[in-house]
Design a protein around this motif. Structure first.
Motif, short mmCIF file in Angstrom:
data_model
loop_
_atom_site.label_atom_id
_atom_site.label_comp_id
_atom_site.label_asym_id
_atom_site.label_seq_id
_atom_site.Cartn_x
_atom_site.Cartn_y
_atom_site.Cartn_z
N ASP A 76 47.52 34.14 26.53
CA ASP A 76 47.60 33.24 27.69
C ASP A 76 47.25 33.92 29.00
N PRO A 79 42.72 34.06 30.19
CA PRO A 79 41.91 33.11 30.98
C PRO A 79 42.03 33.28 32.49
N PRO A 80 43.24 33.33 33.07
CA PRO A 80 43.28 33.54 34.52
C PRO A 80 42.75 34.90 34.95
N GLU A 121 44.70 27.24 20.14
CA GLU A 121 44.88 28.24 21.19
C GLU A 121 43.54 28.68 21.78
N VAL A 125 43.45 25.24 24.20
CA VAL A 125 44.36 25.73 25.24
C VAL A 125 43.66 26.71 26.17
N ALA A 126 42.85 27.61 25.62
CA ALA A 126 42.15 28.58 26.47
C ALA A 126 41.21 27.87 27.44
N LEU A 129 43.35 26.54 30.21
CA LEU A 129 43.83 27.57 31.12
C LEU A 129 42.70 28.13 31.99
N CYS A 130 41.52 28.31 31.39
CA CYS A 130 40.36 28.75 32.19
C CYS A 130 40.02 27.71 33.24
N ARG A 132 41.96 25.41 34.61
CA ARG A 132 42.98 25.34 35.67
C ARG A 132 42.85 26.51 36.65
N ALA A 133 42.63 27.71 36.10
CA ALA A 133 42.47 28.88 36.97
C ALA A 133 41.21 28.74 37.84
#
Length: 268
Positions: A76, A79-80, A121, A125-126, A129-130, A132-133
Motif C-alpha cells: 500500500d 503507489p503514493p 490488490e 486497489v493499486a 491508490l495511485c 488518489r495520490a
C-alpha cells in the motif's frame, strides 16, 4: 506544438506510467507520450533493469527527461511513493496511466482466496491508490490532470480460467466513473477515463490457427497493436471534454459475434 503541451500549459508535461518497465503495452504508452513531448516516469517491479534501459532510450531518441520508479504495487505504501518520486523529480504530474496488471490462466477450482486478493490488490486497489495520490497533486494544478486506467474488453465476455483476473478488471470500469466524479469535485480539470484493450501483443508462440481465429473475431479482421492502445490513451489525455468514459480498443470484438445468427437468418 504538441497538443498535450497546450492542454497542460507546459513545455514538457509529466507522465507516470505504471507497469512500463517490460516491453509491453505500458512501455508503448510511455513511448507515445514521450514522442509527444512528455517527461516520463517509468515504473517497474521485477523489470527494473529493462526500465532503466528504456529510460535511456527515451532520453536519447526523444530528448526527454525520464526516470525509473520501482516497487511492488500490492504494498500500500508504493503507489503514493511512486507519485512522490515523480513530483520530486519533475515538480508536477499531469498524466497518470495505470497500466500495471497481473494475469495467469488458473482453473477456477485452483483459485485460492489469497490469489483472489492479490489480483484485486495489484489490478484494482493499486490503481485506486495511485489515482488518489495523483489527484492530490493535480488538485493544486490549474490545468488539473488526466488519469487513464487500463481495463479489459473481455470483462463483458469473460473466457475460461481467468475467474480471479476478470473480477479485478471488471471493477476498473466502475472505479473509473467513481473517481471521475470524486476528483472533478476537487478540480474540474481532473479527468479519469479508461481504455479497454482487445487482442494486442500476442505471444510469438501463439499457434497460427489460434491467431487466425482471433483475427476473425474482430470487425477489422485483424489483431491490434500496443500502438493502438497507446494512441487511445494519448487521445483521452488530449480531449478535455471526455471524462468518466471506458473506451474499448478492440477492433469491435466486444460487439461482434462471428459465429452467431445473423438478422433474418432462417432458424427453422
Amino acid at each position: 506544438m504538441s497538443l498535450l503541451k497546450t492542454v497542460f500549459d507546459c513545455d514538457a508535461p509529466v507522465a507516470l506510467i505504471t507497469g512500463s518497465g517490460a516491453p509491453r503495452v505500458g512501455r508503448e504508452i510511455a513511448i507515445e507520450l514521450a514522442r509527444n513531448g512528455c517527461r516520463i516516469a517509468l515504473h517497474a517491479n521485477t523489470s527494473a533493469d529493462a526500465a532503466r534501459q528504456a529510460a535511456d532510450e527515451l532520453t536519447q531518441r526523444y530528448r526527454c527527461d525520464a526516470i525509473v520508479t520501482q516497487g511492488a504495487l500490492e504494498d500500500d505504501g508504493v503507489p503514493p511513493r511512486l507519485v512522490d518520486e515523480t513530483v520530486t523529480a519533475f515538480g508536477r504530474l499531469d498524466i497518470l496511466v495505470n497500466s500495471a496488471a497481473i494475469w495467469s490462466p488458473t482453473p477456477i477450482g485452483q483459485v485460492t482466496a489469497a490469489e483472489m486478493r492479490r489480483y484485486f490488490e495489484i489490478n484494482t486497489v493499486a490503481a485506486f491508490l495511485c489515482g488518489r495520490a495523483a489527484a492530490d497533486v493535480m488538485t493544486d494544478q490549474t490545468t488539473g490532470g488526466s488519469i487513464v486506467n487500463l481495463g479489459d474488453w473481455a470483462t463483458v465476455r469473460p473466457y475460461l480460467d481467468h475467474a480471479a483476473y476478470f473480477p479485478s478488471k471488471g471493477a476498473i470500469d466502475v472505479m473509473t466513473r467513481s473517481l471521475a466524479v470524486e476528483f472533478a469535485s476537487r478540480n474540474a480539470a481532473i479527468r479519469v477515463n479508461c481504455v479497454k484493450p482487445g487482442p494486442v501483443l500476442l505471444a510469438d508462440e501463439v499457434p497460427d490457427q489460434q491467431r487466425l481465429k482471433l483475427c476473425a473475431s474482430t470487425l477489422t479482421g485483424g489483431i491490434g497493436t500496443a500502438g493502438h492502445v497507446a494512441h487511445a490513451v494519448r487521445f483521452l489525455c488530449e480531449n478535455t471534454f471526455i471524462n468518466g468514459v471506458c473506451l474499448p480498443v478492440d477492433g469491435g470484438r466486444s460487439i461482434y459475434s462471428p459465429d452467431g445468427l445473423q438478422i433474418g437468418e432462417n432458424t427453422g
